[in-house]
Design a protein around this motif. Sequence first.
Motif, PDB file in Angstrom:
ATOM      1  N   ARG A   1       0.833  -1.212   0.000  1.00  0.00           N
ATOM      2  CA  ARG A   1       0.000   0.000   0.000  1.00  0.00           C
ATOM      3  C   ARG A   1       0.862   1.255   0.000  1.00  0.00           C
ATOM      4  O   ARG A   1       0.560   2.225  -0.684  1.00  0.00           O
ATOM      5  CB  ARG A   1      -0.921   0.003   1.217  1.00  0.00           C
ATOM      6  N   TRP A   2       1.939   1.225   0.807  1.00  0.00           N
ATOM      7  CA  TRP A   2       2.832   2.391   0.846  1.00  0.00           C
ATOM      8  C   TRP A   2       3.464   2.622  -0.514  1.00  0.00           C
ATOM      9  O   TRP A   2       3.600   3.763  -0.963  1.00  0.00           O
ATOM     10  CB  TRP A   2       3.923   2.190   1.888  1.00  0.00           C
ATOM     11  N   GLU A   3       3.869   1.542  -1.173  1.00  0.00           N
ATOM     12  CA  GLU A   3       4.513   1.682  -2.482  1.00  0.00           C
ATOM     13  C   GLU A   3       3.548   2.255  -3.512  1.00  0.00           C
ATOM     14  O   GLU A   3       3.936   3.073  -4.342  1.00  0.00           O
ATOM     15  CB  GLU A   3       5.060   0.332  -2.939  1.00  0.00           C
ATOM     16  N   ARG A   4       2.296   1.842  -3.464  1.00  0.00           N
ATOM     17  CA  ARG A   4       1.301   2.414  -4.383  1.00  0.00           C
ATOM     18  C   ARG A   4       1.130   3.902  -4.127  1.00  0.00           C
ATOM     19  O   ARG A   4       1.067   4.701  -5.052  1.00  0.00           O
ATOM     20  CB  ARG A   4      -0.046   1.704  -4.217  1.00  0.00           C
ATOM     21  N   ASN A   5       1.045   4.282  -2.849  1.00  0.00           N
ATOM     22  CA  ASN A   5       0.861   5.696  -2.525  1.00  0.00           C
ATOM     23  C   ASN A   5       2.089   6.518  -2.894  1.00  0.00           C
ATOM     24  O   ASN A   5       1.957   7.639  -3.387  1.00  0.00           O
ATOM     25  CB  ASN A   5       0.546   5.853  -1.037  1.00  0.00           C
TER      26      ASN A   5
ATOM     27  N   SER B   1       4.181   5.873  -5.293  1.00  0.00           N
ATOM     28  CA  SER B   1       4.257   5.996  -6.748  1.00  0.00           C
ATOM     29  C   SER B   1       3.308   7.086  -7.263  1.00  0.00           C
ATOM     30  O   SER B   1       3.519   7.624  -8.342  1.00  0.00           O
ATOM     31  CB  SER B   1       3.953   4.665  -7.416  1.00  0.00           C
ATOM     32  N   TYR B   2       2.299   7.409  -6.484  1.00  0.00           N
ATOM     33  CA  TYR B   2       1.389   8.501  -6.858  1.00  0.00           C
ATOM     34  C   TYR B   2       2.071   9.865  -6.688  1.00  0.00           C
ATOM     35  O   TYR B   2       1.868  10.770  -7.481  1.00  0.00           O
ATOM     36  CB  TYR B   2       0.122   8.411  -6.004  1.00  0.00           C
ATOM     37  N   PHE B   3       2.888   9.993  -5.644  1.00  0.00           N
ATOM     38  CA  PHE B   3       3.530  11.278  -5.345  1.00  0.00           C
ATOM     39  C   PHE B   3       4.905  11.444  -5.984  1.00  0.00           C
ATOM     40  O   PHE B   3       5.403  12.558  -6.075  1.00  0.00           O
ATOM     41  CB  PHE B   3       3.683  11.457  -3.829  1.00  0.00           C
TER      42      PHE B   3
END
Length: 106
Positions: A48-52, A54-56
Amino acid sequence: MPVRIPKARSTEIATFGFAGVAGFAPFYFMLPGAEERLAAQTTRWAPRWERNISYFAPPAQRIAQRVEPRLERTVKRIDDRLPLEKMAKNVDRRIKYGIEKFGKQE
């Protein structure tokens, strides 16, 4: 007359909460099995942290690329203005003088 304490704001609550977590984290890691619990939580939350992140990441990279040349020029300008070499030589000279003076006293 009793002293009235105002109600804590959300920023104060968050600050004290963060300070409490940061202050008691070493004690948490002293407990037996803490590393295993931390590893389990990391494997659970890391995707989940990696997905978030990658958004920023792309906007942050663009901002960094835009700011970098100006920041580099500013650092160079400050570096040129500061008499760092002169100060370093002065400190070196004073240290050597102190060592010589201390050596003569013995």
